[in-house]
Design an enzyme around this catalytic site. Sequence first.
Site, short mmCIF file in Angstrom:
data_model
loop_
_atom_site.label_atom_id
_atom_site.label_comp_id
_atom_site.label_asym_id
_atom_site.label_seq_id
_atom_site.Cartn_x
_atom_site.Cartn_y
_atom_site.Cartn_z
N ARG A 278 11.72 -5.67 4.98
CA ARG A 278 11.54 -4.48 4.43
C ARG A 278 12.57 -3.48 5.39
O ARG A 278 12.71 -3.63 6.51
CB ARG A 278 9.98 -3.72 4.82
N LYS B 257 0.86 -1.27 0.11
CA LYS B 257 0.06 -0.01 0.09
C LYS B 257 0.84 1.29 0.05
O LYS B 257 0.75 2.10 -0.85
CB LYS B 257 -0.91 0.08 1.42
N ARG C 35 -9.55 1.33 8.77
CA ARG C 35 -9.44 -0.13 9.04
C ARG C 35 -10.12 -0.72 9.68
O ARG C 35 -9.95 -2.02 10.22
CB ARG C 35 -8.01 0.05 9.81
N ARG D 299 11.44 -1.82 10.85
CA ARG D 299 10.53 -1.41 11.67
C ARG D 299 10.24 -2.55 12.84
O ARG D 299 10.21 -3.60 12.57
CB ARG D 299 9.02 -1.28 11.09
N ARG E 43 -0.19 -8.85 13.23
CA ARG E 43 -0.95 -7.93 12.46
C ARG E 43 -1.83 -8.59 11.17
O ARG E 43 -2.83 -7.89 11.05
CB ARG E 43 0.05 -7.04 11.76
P1 AP5 Z 1 4.78 -1.69 1.55
O1 AP5 Z 1 4.74 -0.58 0.78
O2 AP5 Z 1 5.73 -0.90 2.92
O3 AP5 Z 1 3.30 -2.40 2.26
P2 AP5 Z 1 2.20 -1.94 3.06
O4 AP5 Z 1 1.02 -2.30 2.78
O5 AP5 Z 1 2.23 -0.33 3.48
O6 AP5 Z 1 2.62 -2.39 4.43
P3 AP5 Z 1 2.53 -1.96 6.06
O7 AP5 Z 1 3.38 -2.91 6.92
O8 AP5 Z 1 3.07 -0.49 6.01
O9 AP5 Z 1 0.90 -2.10 6.21
P4 AP5 Z 1 0.28 -1.84 7.54
O10 AP5 Z 1 -1.13 -1.82 7.28
O11 AP5 Z 1 0.37 -3.39 8.34
O12 AP5 Z 1 1.17 -1.10 8.63
P5 AP5 Z 1 0.71 0.47 8.94
O13 AP5 Z 1 1.87 1.16 8.96
O14 AP5 Z 1 -0.07 1.00 8.08
O15 AP5 Z 1 5.72 -2.81 1.14
C1 AP5 Z 1 6.28 -3.94 2.04
C2 AP5 Z 1 7.51 -4.44 1.62
O16 AP5 Z 1 7.28 -5.15 0.30
C3 AP5 Z 1 8.50 -3.34 1.28
O17 AP5 Z 1 9.71 -3.90 1.52
C4 AP5 Z 1 8.55 -2.98 -0.52
O18 AP5 Z 1 9.63 -2.48 -0.91
C5 AP5 Z 1 7.95 -4.56 -0.67
N1 AP5 Z 1 7.16 -4.34 -1.90
C6 AP5 Z 1 6.08 -3.62 -1.96
N2 AP5 Z 1 5.44 -4.07 -3.10
C7 AP5 Z 1 5.97 -4.96 -3.85
C8 AP5 Z 1 5.97 -5.65 -4.98
N3 AP5 Z 1 4.92 -5.62 -5.68
N4 AP5 Z 1 6.82 -6.66 -5.24
C9 AP5 Z 1 7.78 -6.95 -4.23
N5 AP5 Z 1 8.13 -6.25 -3.09
C10 AP5 Z 1 7.13 -4.97 -2.75
O19 AP5 Z 1 0.50 0.06 10.22
C11 AP5 Z 1 1.38 0.11 11.41
C12 AP5 Z 1 0.59 -0.16 12.67
O20 AP5 Z 1 0.13 1.40 13.09
C13 AP5 Z 1 -0.81 -0.95 12.91
O21 AP5 Z 1 -0.41 -2.39 13.18
C14 AP5 Z 1 -1.53 -0.08 13.93
O22 AP5 Z 1 -0.96 -0.50 15.11
C15 AP5 Z 1 -1.40 1.37 13.63
N6 AP5 Z 1 -2.28 1.84 12.78
C16 AP5 Z 1 -2.11 2.16 11.57
N7 AP5 Z 1 -3.42 2.67 10.86
C17 AP5 Z 1 -4.30 2.33 11.94
C18 AP5 Z 1 -5.54 2.63 11.65
N8 AP5 Z 1 -6.38 3.05 10.76
N9 AP5 Z 1 -6.27 2.23 12.91
C19 AP5 Z 1 -5.62 1.90 13.97
N10 AP5 Z 1 -4.46 1.66 14.01
C20 AP5 Z 1 -3.86 1.85 13.04
MG MG Z 2 2.69 1.06 4.91
#
Ligand code: AP5
Ligand code: MG
Length: 216
Positions: A129, A15, A90, A162, A173
């Site tokens: 990552r 994402k 979410r 991270r 997660r």
């Molecule tokens: P990346 O693009 O970083 O993936 P992502 O979908 O953004 O993954 P996240 O881990 O950031 O998602 P998340 O939703 O769990 O975390 P968030 O920070 O939102 O890509 C991942 C890896 O793959 C990278 O290394 C990239 O280079 C590689 N890659 C990407 N595309 C690729 C492809 N096509 N092919 C190969 N490799 C690829 O949330 C973190 C925490 O914050 C949550 O657990 C929660 O505690 C809190 N939080 C965040 N939002 C909320 C909310 N709305 N409500 C409550 N708590 C929340």
């Molecule tokens: Mg992300």
Amino acid sequence: MATYIVLLGPPGVGKGTQARILSETSKLAHVSSGDLFRENLKNETELGKLAKSFMDKGELVPDDVTISMIRDRISRPDCEAGAILDGFPRTPAQATALEDMLAEFGSEVNAVPYITAAESVLVERASGRWTCKAQGHIYHEKFNPPKQAGVCDIDGSEVYQREDDKVETVTKRIRVYFEQTMPLVEHYRTAGKLIEIDGTQPVEQVTKDLLAALKR
Ligand code: AP5
Ligand code: MG
């Protein structure tokens, strides 16, 4: 009218990677709830301290604080034309709050790309990552390494792993995602806004599919 795109999909599916590219091509602001929490963590704010206690366990931060953080963010001038929302909403309560907020602005969620991949792919992506300290630019040790090991190509800052990308936390997660976020898939499908995207493909192909689907 402003344009709001919600990127939906499990942890590690790509994402953030796609939101950054879409934001550059569309000029819409990239609003990532995870990045906003990490920014607060870095600055040691009260919100950051609260969020950390949930993030480290792989759990969601409570709806009320998450919703008010996003309300504040999308009310800023750089979101006037709209935003790409990455990681928000979410939960069903967050989705309702977003709809109410956008209705106040005379807008709505326009499209919801739903990026998917198998759990093994998600774990491999998240655990490999590397994220840049200064601005959250995203790398992967195998799929997208920085040119110089340990250093961000874009701003030269250090890259780090991270805390919540340890295999056990990523697995948690993913479970939380299935329990709390999956209902949104049906919600947006029923609303006719869901666009399914195969996230197992290379980054460039996922972008192509996203852009083609959003054009329609
Ligand atoms: P990346 O693009 O970083 O993936 P992502 O979908 O953004 O993954 P996240 O881990 O950031 O998602 P998340 O939703 O769990 O975390 P968030 O920070 O939102 O890509 C991942 C890896 O793959 C990278 O290394 C990239 O280079 C590689 N890659 C990407 N595309 C690729 C492809 N096509 N092919 C190969 N490799 C690829 O949330 C973190 C925490 O914050 C949550 O657990 C929660 O505690 C809190 N939080 C965040 N939002 C909320 C909310 N709305 N409500 C409550 N708590 C929340
Ligand atoms: Mg992300």
